[in-house]
Design a protein around this motif. Structure first.
Motif, PDB file in Angstrom:
ATOM      1  N   ASN A   1       0.822  -1.219   0.000  1.00 26.41           N
ATOM      2  CA  ASN A   1       0.000   0.000   0.000  1.00 26.41           C
ATOM      3  C   ASN A   1       0.850   1.260   0.000  1.00 26.41           C
ATOM      4  OD1 ASN A   1      -2.779  -0.812  -0.092  1.00 26.41           O
ATOM      5  ND2 ASN A   1      -2.544  -1.644   1.947  1.00 26.41           N
ATOM      6  N   GLU A   2       1.921   1.230   0.768  1.00 25.22           N
ATOM      7  CA  GLU A   2       2.812   2.398   0.824  1.00 25.22           C
ATOM      8  C   GLU A   2       3.462   2.649  -0.529  1.00 25.22           C
ATOM      9  OE1 GLU A   2       7.197   3.271   2.533  1.00 25.22           O
ATOM     10  OE2 GLU A   2       5.812   2.359   3.982  1.00 25.22           O
ATOM     11  N   LYS A   3       3.968   1.592  -1.139  1.00 19.99           N
ATOM     12  CA  LYS A   3       4.618   1.737  -2.441  1.00 19.99           C
ATOM     13  C   LYS A   3       3.624   2.137  -3.525  1.00 19.99           C
ATOM     14  CE  LYS A   3       8.864   0.596  -1.322  1.00 19.99           C
ATOM     15  NZ  LYS A   3       9.997   1.518  -1.521  1.00 19.99           N
ATOM     16  N   ALA A   4       2.378   1.708  -3.355  1.00 18.88           N
ATOM     17  CA  ALA A   4       1.349   2.014  -4.357  1.00 18.88           C
ATOM     18  C   ALA A   4       0.715   3.381  -4.122  1.00 18.88           C
ATOM     19  CB  ALA A   4       0.272   0.940  -4.349  1.00 18.88           C
ATOM     20  N   GLY A   5       1.189   4.113  -3.113  1.00 20.20           N
ATOM     21  CA  GLY A   5       0.675   5.452  -2.859  1.00 20.20           C
ATOM     22  C   GLY A   5      -0.591   5.473  -2.025  1.00 20.20           C
ATOM     23  N   GLY A   6      -0.784   4.454  -1.175  1.00 22.19           N
ATOM     24  CA  GLY A   6      -1.929   4.449  -0.275  1.00 22.19           C
ATOM     25  C   GLY A   6      -3.067   3.554  -0.710  1.00 22.19           C
ATOM     26  N   GLY A   7      -3.031   3.025  -1.915  1.00 20.21           N
ATOM     27  CA  GLY A   7      -4.083   2.129  -2.409  1.00 20.21           C
ATOM     28  C   GLY A   7      -3.594   1.402  -3.639  1.00 20.21           C
ATOM     29  N   THR A   8      -4.192   0.246  -3.915  1.00 17.77           N
ATOM     30  CA  THR A   8      -3.687  -0.597  -5.001  1.00 17.77           C
ATOM     31  C   THR A   8      -4.554  -0.561  -6.258  1.00 17.77           C
ATOM     32  OG1 THR A   8      -4.867  -2.510  -4.082  1.00 17.77           O
ATOM     33  CG2 THR A   8      -2.571  -2.187  -3.397  1.00 17.77           C
ATOM     34  N   LYS A   9      -5.584   0.275  -6.272  1.00 19.83           N
ATOM     35  CA  LYS A   9      -6.490   0.312  -7.420  1.00 19.83           C
ATOM     36  C   LYS A   9      -5.719   0.533  -8.725  1.00 19.83           C
ATOM     37  CE  LYS A   9     -10.257   2.835  -7.138  1.00 19.83           C
ATOM     38  NZ  LYS A   9     -11.167   4.009  -7.173  1.00 19.83           N
ATOM     39  N   TYR A  10      -4.778   1.486  -8.702  1.00 16.16           N
ATOM     40  CA  TYR A  10      -4.022   1.798  -9.917  1.00 16.16           C
ATOM     41  C   TYR A  10      -2.558   1.384  -9.801  1.00 16.16           C
ATOM     42  CZ  TYR A  10      -8.190   4.492 -11.025  1.00 16.16           C
ATOM     43  OH  TYR A  10      -9.493   4.857 -11.275  1.00 16.16           O
TER      44      TYR A  10
ATOM     45  N   ARG B   1     -16.962  -5.441  -8.937  1.00 16.14           N
ATOM     46  CA  ARG B   1     -17.286  -5.803  -7.560  1.00 16.14           C
ATOM     47  C   ARG B   1     -16.041  -6.315  -6.838  1.00 16.14           C
ATOM     48  NH1 ARG B   1     -18.072 -10.060  -4.547  1.00 16.14           N
ATOM     49  NH2 ARG B   1     -17.744 -11.532  -6.264  1.00 16.14           N
ATOM     50  N   LEU B   2     -15.282  -7.179  -7.498  1.00 14.93           N
ATOM     51  CA  LEU B   2     -14.092  -7.745  -6.866  1.00 14.93           C
ATOM     52  C   LEU B   2     -13.059  -6.678  -6.540  1.00 14.93           C
ATOM     53  CD1 LEU B   2     -13.661 -11.011  -8.966  1.00 14.93           C
ATOM     54  CD2 LEU B   2     -14.232 -10.863  -6.544  1.00 14.93           C
ATOM     55  N   LEU B   3     -12.884  -5.708  -7.436  1.00 15.99           N
ATOM     56  CA  LEU B   3     -11.900  -4.645  -7.207  1.00 15.99           C
ATOM     57  C   LEU B   3     -12.474  -3.463  -6.436  1.00 15.99           C
ATOM     58  CD1 LEU B   3     -10.268  -6.331  -9.307  1.00 15.99           C
ATOM     59  CD2 LEU B   3      -9.285  -4.168 -10.062  1.00 15.99           C
ATOM     60  N   GLN B   4     -13.757  -3.562  -6.078  1.00 16.04           N
ATOM     61  CA  GLN B   4     -14.437  -2.512  -5.312  1.00 16.04           C
ATOM     62  C   GLN B   4     -14.301  -1.148  -5.994  1.00 16.04           C
ATOM     63  OE1 GLN B   4     -12.844  -2.765  -1.303  1.00 16.04           O
ATOM     64  NE2 GLN B   4     -13.928  -4.667  -0.888  1.00 16.04           N
ATOM     65  N   LEU B   5     -14.611  -1.142  -7.298  1.00 20.48           N
ATOM     66  CA  LEU B   5     -14.509   0.086  -8.074  1.00 20.48           C
ATOM     67  C   LEU B   5     -15.743   0.961  -7.868  1.00 20.48           C
ATOM     68  CD1 LEU B   5     -13.068  -1.244 -11.469  1.00 20.48           C
ATOM     69  CD2 LEU B   5     -11.842  -0.482  -9.426  1.00 20.48           C
ATOM     70  N   GLU B   6     -15.524   2.262  -7.952  1.00 22.84           N
ATOM     71  CA  GLU B   6     -16.619   3.220  -7.869  1.00 22.84           C
ATOM     72  C   GLU B   6     -17.330   3.282  -9.213  1.00 22.84           C
ATOM     73  OE1 GLU B   6     -17.469   4.749  -5.148  1.00 22.84           O
ATOM     74  OE2 GLU B   6     -15.785   3.988  -3.943  1.00 22.84           O
ATOM     75  N   PRO B   7     -18.596   3.745  -9.228  1.00 17.77           N
ATOM     76  CA  PRO B   7     -19.334   3.840 -10.490  1.00 17.77           C
ATOM     77  C   PRO B   7     -18.610   4.627 -11.572  1.00 17.77           C
ATOM     78  CG  PRO B   7     -20.826   4.153  -8.643  1.00 17.77           C
ATOM     79  CD  PRO B   7     -19.436   4.119  -8.076  1.00 17.77           C
ATOM     80  N   LYS B   8     -17.857   5.650 -11.166  1.00 12.56           N
ATOM     81  CA  LYS B   8     -17.177   6.502 -12.144  1.00 12.56           C
ATOM     82  C   LYS B   8     -15.870   5.887 -12.654  1.00 12.56           C
ATOM     83  CE  LYS B   8     -14.913   9.134  -8.434  1.00 12.56           C
ATOM     84  NZ  LYS B   8     -13.584   8.530  -8.590  1.00 12.56           N
ATOM     85  N   ASP B   9     -15.379   4.826 -12.005  1.00 12.24           N
ATOM     86  CA  ASP B   9     -14.097   4.228 -12.392  1.00 12.24           C
ATOM     87  C   ASP B   9     -14.220   3.429 -13.682  1.00 12.24           C
ATOM     88  OD1 ASP B   9     -12.741   5.185 -10.145  1.00 12.24           O
ATOM     89  OD2 ASP B   9     -13.306   3.446  -8.935  1.00 12.24           O
ATOM     90  N   ASN B  10     -13.224   3.586 -14.553  1.00  7.95           N
ATOM     91  CA  ASN B  10     -13.144   2.782 -15.766  1.00  7.95           C
ATOM     92  C   ASN B  10     -12.379   1.509 -15.431  1.00  7.95           C
ATOM     93  OD1 ASN B  10     -12.624   1.618 -18.246  1.00  7.95           O
ATOM     94  ND2 ASN B  10     -11.889   3.481 -19.220  1.00  7.95           N
ATOM     95  N   ALA B  11     -13.026   0.362 -15.592  1.00 10.48           N
ATOM     96  CA  ALA B  11     -12.408  -0.912 -15.226  1.00 10.48           C
ATOM     97  C   ALA B  11     -11.074  -1.126 -15.941  1.00 10.48           C
ATOM     98  CB  ALA B  11     -13.363  -2.061 -15.544  1.00 10.48           C
TER      99      ALA B  11
END
Length: 336
Positions: free
Chosen positions: A139-148, A207-217
């Protein structure tokens, strides 16, 4: 997801191959070890003492997990190497003069044993420390989150731009040659392609990646996955055009599904689909703690090089990447 390092060799290997987390774990545990031949080693007795188990328990685990332990650094020291070890450490109570072979664990195999020992309370506490540090490091290396976290790969941006161009070829074919309302046919065909490539539709992936409605998969996908999708979409776009020309009418959604199924079953696509599924399943588990049940058969441990590629010295610093105005605008466009 719930982790049980005692039963999952893939998850144990993901810990041991995470070259960013291992030094932090070593610092926190602060174990005593012999410095020999440029590395730190513990004897079998030292490992047993640390984990508060009988040495025979350690021997039993060595016997049943020998291949895994040897792959990660465990070895039986004998011959010339043992003589050198004895000369250096003979006074120690754990290294007798009559010893003809000595089990040695480097730090990775010391952790490996701790992740295997189901009956040790001390090992259970170590496993908890290991998981906390691994998650915190990523998480630290990814800047606080792993979404991107996929953006940290140098290959991501070129692959995303390529995929964006091929996507336009497909959408043009759908627009011109496929019957149906735009609000239905585009997402329906996209789901068919996702299911063909990695056995999940867009809704399940989100759903698995817990993306927001505005996020492009697609902005969360790895470069290799995007390249396979690019190839697949380009082929489907061309197949739609060809079939429309043959029939001299627009295609139904069902007819497009047939084209997608034919391409998915093509021997030429098999190695690319295998690679995409393996990359998605393995990297999402190792980097995002996301488990894709539909492609679980493709799971493998991440290599040290892959960890380095996404969170180590070979990765791109996201802040610096976004500091470049052109990169930032491109990525924001691809996210929409």
């Amino acid at each position: 997801m719930t982790h049980d390092l005692t039963t999952s060799e893939i998850e144990r290997q993901n810990v041991l191959n995470n070259t960013m987390a291992i030094p932090r774990i070593k610092e926190v545990l602060d174990i005593e070890a012999y410095q020999f031949d440029g590395k730190y080693y513990l004897t079998k007795q030292m490992v047993a003492d640390f984990y508060e188990v009988d040495v025979r328990t350690i021997e039993r685990y060595i016997e049943t997990n020998k291949e895994e332990l040897e792959r990660n650094g465990y070895f039986l020291c004998k011959g010339k190497k043992l003589k050198e070890f004895k000369l250096q450490f003979a006074p120690d109570k754990n290294v007798g003069h009559k010893t003809v072979a000595l089990s040695l664990f480097d730090f990775r195999t010391f952790l490996n044993m701790g992740m295997l020992l189901a009956e040790s309370e001390k090992a259970k506490k170590v496993r908890s420390v290991i998981l906390d540090i691994v998650i915190a490091t990523i998480n630290e290396k990814a800047g606080g989150g792993t979404k991107y976290i996929n953006w940290r790969d140098r290959e991501y941006l070129p692959a995303a731009l390529q995929e964006d161009n091929y996507r336009k070829n497909l959408t043009s074919s759908i627009n011109d040659y496929v019957d149906g309302h735009p609000t239905y046919k585009y997402p329906a065909i996209t789901d068919m392609i996702y299911n063909a490539v990695f056995r999940e539709n867009a809704k399940e992936y989100r759903r698995l990646l817990q993306l927001e409605p505005k996020d492009n998969a697609r902005a969360t996908m790895y470069a290799e996955v995007l390249r396979v999708i690019s190839s697949f979409e380009n082929g489907i776009g061309a197949a739609i055009c060809k079939r429309q020309s043959e029939l001299n009418r627009k295609l139904s959604i069902a007819e497009v599904q047939v084209l997608i199924s034919e391409q998915a079953e093509s021997p030429a696509m098999a190695p690319f689909l295998y690679d995409a599924r393996q990359k998605m399943a393995s990297r999402d588990l190792g980097l995002r703690d996301v488990y894709h049940d539909n492609i679980a058969e493709y799971l493998r441990a991440l290599s040290p090089e892959e960890f380095d590629r996404f969170i180590g010295t070979e990765s791109i610093d996201l802040e610096r990447l976004l500091d470049n105005e052109e990169n930032r605008k491109t990525l924001e466009r691809l996210k929409k």
